[in-house]
Design an enzyme around this catalytic site. Structure first.
Site, PDB file in Angstrom:
ATOM      1  CE  LYS A 175      -4.013   0.185   2.215  1.00 32.90           C
ATOM      2  NZ  LYS A 175      -5.016   0.131   3.280  1.00 32.90           N
TER       3      LYS A 175
ATOM      4  CB  CYS B 134     -19.009   1.816  10.193  1.00 31.53           C
ATOM      5  SG  CYS B 134     -17.441   2.654   9.930  1.00 31.53           S
TER       6      CYS B 134
ATOM      7  NE  ARG C 133     -12.821  -2.769   5.572  1.00 31.26           N
ATOM      8  CZ  ARG C 133     -12.249  -1.730   6.147  1.00 31.26           C
ATOM      9  NH1 ARG C 133     -11.436  -1.907   7.169  1.00 31.26           N
ATOM     10  NH2 ARG C 133     -12.471  -0.511   5.720  1.00 31.26           N
TER      11      ARG C 133
HETATM   12  N1  LIG Z   1     -14.098   2.796   6.771  1.00 29.03           N
HETATM   13  C1  LIG Z   1     -14.933   3.705   7.271  1.00 29.03           C
HETATM   14  O1  LIG Z   1     -15.848   4.158   6.586  1.00 29.03           O
HETATM   15  C2  LIG Z   1     -14.757   4.219   8.685  1.00 29.03           C
HETATM   16  C3  LIG Z   1     -15.477   5.347   9.089  1.00 29.03           C
HETATM   17  C4  LIG Z   1     -15.331   5.837  10.361  1.00 29.03           C
HETATM   18  C5  LIG Z   1     -14.491   5.167  11.246  1.00 29.03           C
HETATM   19  N2  LIG Z   1     -13.814   4.040  10.861  1.00 29.03           N
HETATM   20  C6  LIG Z   1     -12.924   3.410  11.828  1.00 29.03           C
HETATM   21  O2  LIG Z   1     -11.594   3.773  11.495  1.00 29.03           O
HETATM   22  C7  LIG Z   1     -10.682   2.717  11.791  1.00 29.03           C
HETATM   23  C8  LIG Z   1      -9.863   2.363  10.555  1.00 29.03           C
HETATM   24  O3  LIG Z   1     -10.737   1.848   9.558  1.00 29.03           O
HETATM   25  P1  LIG Z   1     -10.368   1.865   8.018  1.00 29.03           P
HETATM   26  O4  LIG Z   1     -11.646   1.616   7.289  1.00 29.03           O
HETATM   27  O5  LIG Z   1      -9.550   3.051   7.672  1.00 29.03           O
HETATM   28  O6  LIG Z   1      -9.442   0.566   7.916  1.00 29.03           O
HETATM   29  P2  LIG Z   1      -8.511   0.170   6.656  1.00 29.03           P
HETATM   30  O7  LIG Z   1      -8.381  -1.307   6.688  1.00 29.03           O
HETATM   31  O8  LIG Z   1      -9.020   0.812   5.418  1.00 29.03           O
HETATM   32  O9  LIG Z   1      -7.116   0.836   6.966  1.00 29.03           O
HETATM   33  C9  LIG Z   1      -6.384   0.558   8.098  1.00 29.03           C
HETATM   34  C10 LIG Z   1      -4.922   0.520   7.753  1.00 29.03           C
HETATM   35  O10 LIG Z   1      -4.212   0.310   8.975  1.00 29.03           O
HETATM   36  C11 LIG Z   1      -3.070  -0.477   8.660  1.00 29.03           C
HETATM   37  N3  LIG Z   1      -2.561  -1.049   9.913  1.00 29.03           N
HETATM   38  C12 LIG Z   1      -3.031  -2.080  10.640  1.00 29.03           C
HETATM   39  N4  LIG Z   1      -2.284  -2.243  11.744  1.00 29.03           N
HETATM   40  C13 LIG Z   1      -1.324  -1.301  11.710  1.00 29.03           C
HETATM   41  C14 LIG Z   1      -0.244  -0.958  12.577  1.00 29.03           C
HETATM   42  N5  LIG Z   1      -0.029  -1.629  13.710  1.00 29.03           N
HETATM   43  N6  LIG Z   1       0.554   0.065  12.231  1.00 29.03           N
HETATM   44  C15 LIG Z   1       0.344   0.742  11.072  1.00 29.03           C
HETATM   45  N7  LIG Z   1      -0.647   0.470  10.233  1.00 29.03           N
HETATM   46  C16 LIG Z   1      -1.483  -0.540  10.535  1.00 29.03           C
HETATM   47  C17 LIG Z   1      -3.574  -1.490   7.664  1.00 29.03           C
HETATM   48  O11 LIG Z   1      -2.504  -2.022   6.910  1.00 29.03           O
HETATM   49  C18 LIG Z   1      -4.525  -0.617   6.815  1.00 29.03           C
HETATM   50  O12 LIG Z   1      -3.859  -0.079   5.698  1.00 29.03           O
HETATM   51  C19 LIG Z   1     -11.544   1.589  12.334  1.00 29.03           C
HETATM   52  O13 LIG Z   1     -11.576   1.650  13.729  1.00 29.03           O
HETATM   53  C20 LIG Z   1     -12.917   1.898  11.794  1.00 29.03           C
HETATM   54  O14 LIG Z   1     -13.946   1.378  12.607  1.00 29.03           O
HETATM   55  C21 LIG Z   1     -13.921   3.571   9.580  1.00 29.03           C
END
Ligand SMILES: NC(=O)c1ccc[n+]([C@@H]2O[C@H](COP(=O)([O-])OP(=O)(O)OC[C@H]3O[C@@H](n4cnc5c(N)ncnc54)[C@H](O)[C@@H]3O)[C@@H](O)[C@H]2O)c1
Length: 405
Positions: free
Chosen positions: A35, A257, A325
């Site tokens: 990524k 979510c 997801r």
């Molecule tokens: N997707 C949505 O629409 C949305 C909206 C609001 C809140 N959230 C919340 O935001 C958070 C992230 O969700 P997302 O959709 O962005 O997930 P995502 O999977 O799109 O992205 C998360 C990223 O974190 C990276 N990652 C994992 N562990 C890591 C670590 N230890 N160090 C560095 N990078 C690491 C992964 O490789 C991935 O690229 C979650 O808690 C989710 O509930 C998501």
């Protein structure tokens, strides 16, 4: 400020870009090296961020994408945006949050601000993040804040900048610093006194959706027995100018979510000895939808699915995204296959899933089923060939096919 955003996904990348655009120096950190390499080339699947923007910010040295941290980056703020999914028992799985905290603990310098944007159960900042970092770092005077992310990927009206941001922290200094930072790229901040309030607000927002969607999903079965369209009934109810908000039935809820966050709220309730029956029932109702709909297709259309050629349109959890997801379309396809249907799918955003690849929209089928209607999809081939089509999409867009739910 020098900011490190941990996790460059649907949440972390837009926040990194927004902060860099506001003039901060941002390090977009992710453990996924593929990524990060793509981001360096300006390649992303995020609907929020353009490749040109990523390249321009890198060129002006406002953002750097990294897979390794080091002490000499002089980071003043860490923002956590890593996944917080459910485990097999559908309970919080915080291993990625834990790893992110351990990474921060290793590199954080005294006086820094640590902000959690990841959704989690009530008390995560105080009882999970704070002790984890404190016990694994020698840095002093760290400040801890929470700013739950509300992004709705693909939403062209409400985005990071104009969606009000709820903020709190473990101390007044932490709150003030977080408010100052977010004010530099969010137009409205809503401050609350305790991190638990902010964490709960995020969970309540998505639980509200989960429960209301479960309600209309249940009602859609009632409507079908009475032989009226629930879509039409809800649209009629929504003419009331107060006290009603329309939700439409679908084959369930998806994404990181709506299906997930209510389970974090239910977990929070259990931690204090309360069984949140309402939330659990909503979760269960929505999870059962793919199964129920397959049964309804068989009984309402009076067909045998075995041997039928079925094409499902849109397997991402919502239009305009490649995110699969928790997408209920996947369970739906598995059930159709278990009934003996020959299932293909068409999704311009998802090239491959399991043993299937996205195939062009075909008229050589017995039944077309619209689950997630991406704007890009041209349905004219089905229109011209009078294909049997069921529109299961929740957003009630009118392609001319009768609504099934
Ligand atoms: N997707 C949505 O629409 C949305 C909206 C609001 C809140 N959230 C919340 O935001 C958070 C992230 O969700 P997302 O959709 O962005 O997930 P995502 O999977 O799109 O992205 C998360 C990223 O974190 C990276 N990652 C994992 N562990 C890591 C670590 N230890 N160090 C560095 N990078 C690491 C992964 O490789 C991935 O690229 C979650 O808690 C989710 O509930 C998501």
């Amino acid at each position: 400020m020098n900011i490190c955003v941990i996790g460059q996904g649907y949440v972390g990348l837009p926040i990194a870009i927004q902060a860099a655009t506001a003039g901060h120096k941002v390090y977009g950190f992710d453990i996924d090296s593929v990524k990060i390499e793509k981001l360096k080339l300006g390649v992303t699947t995020s609907p929020e961020v353009s490749g040109d923007k990523i390249l321009a910010l890198q060129k002006s040295n406002k953002i750097s994408f990294i897979t390794e941290l080091s002490d000499n980056l002089s980071i003043e703020v860490f923002i956590i945006a890593v996944p917080t999914p459910l485990n097999e028992k559908r309970e919080p799985e915080l291993i990625m949050l834990e790893n992110a905290c351990l990474t921060i603990a290793k590199f954080v310098q005294s006086e820094s601000l640590i902000i959690n944007e990841s959704t989690s159960y009530i008390g995560t900042l105080r009882n999970f993040i704070y002790p984890l970092i404190k016990n694994n770092s020698s840095a002093i005077n760290l400040k801890y804040a929470v700013a739950p992310e509300r992004i709705d990927p693909g939403n062209n009206i409400w985005h990071l900048e104009n969606t009000p941001r709820v903020i709190s922290g473990l101390s007044e200094t932490a709150i003030n610093q977080a408010v100052t930072l977010y004010s530099s790229f969010c137009s409205k901040i809503y401050q609350v006194d305790k991190p638990e309030t902010a964490e709960a607000a995020k969970l309540i927002e998505n639980t509200f959706r989960q429960v209301n969607i479960a309600l209309v999903n249940e009602l859609s079965e009632v409507a079908s027995k009475f032989n009226f369209s629930l879509h039409d009934a809800i649209t009629a109810a929504a003419t009331k100018p107060f006290g009603f908000m329309p939700f439409f039935p679908s084959i369930g809820v998806g994404g990181h979510c709506i299906p997930v966050d209510p389970a974090y709220l239910s977990f929070s309730a259990r931690q204090v000895g309360i069984e949140s029956k309402f939330i659990d029932l909503a979760n269960a109702t929505n999870l059962l939808m793919p199964n129920k709909i397959v049964s309804r297709i068989e009984s309402q259309l009076n067909v045998k699915l075995s041997g039928m050629k079925v094409q499902v349109v849109g397997i991402a959890y919502k239009p305009g995204t490649s995110d699969i997801r928790e997408s209920p379309a996947l369970e739906f396809i598995k059930i159709l296959e278990s009934k003996g249907s020959h299932v293909t799918y068409h999704d311009p955003f998802v090239n491959q899933w399991n043993h299937l690849s996205s195939e062009p929209l075909s008229s050589d089928i017995d039944l077309g089923i619209i689950v997630t209607p991406h704007d890009q999809i041209d349905f004219s081939i089905w229109k011209k060939s009078n294909t049997n089509v069921l529109d299961l999409s929740a957003n009630a867009r009118n392609y001319g096919w009768p609504k099934f739910l």
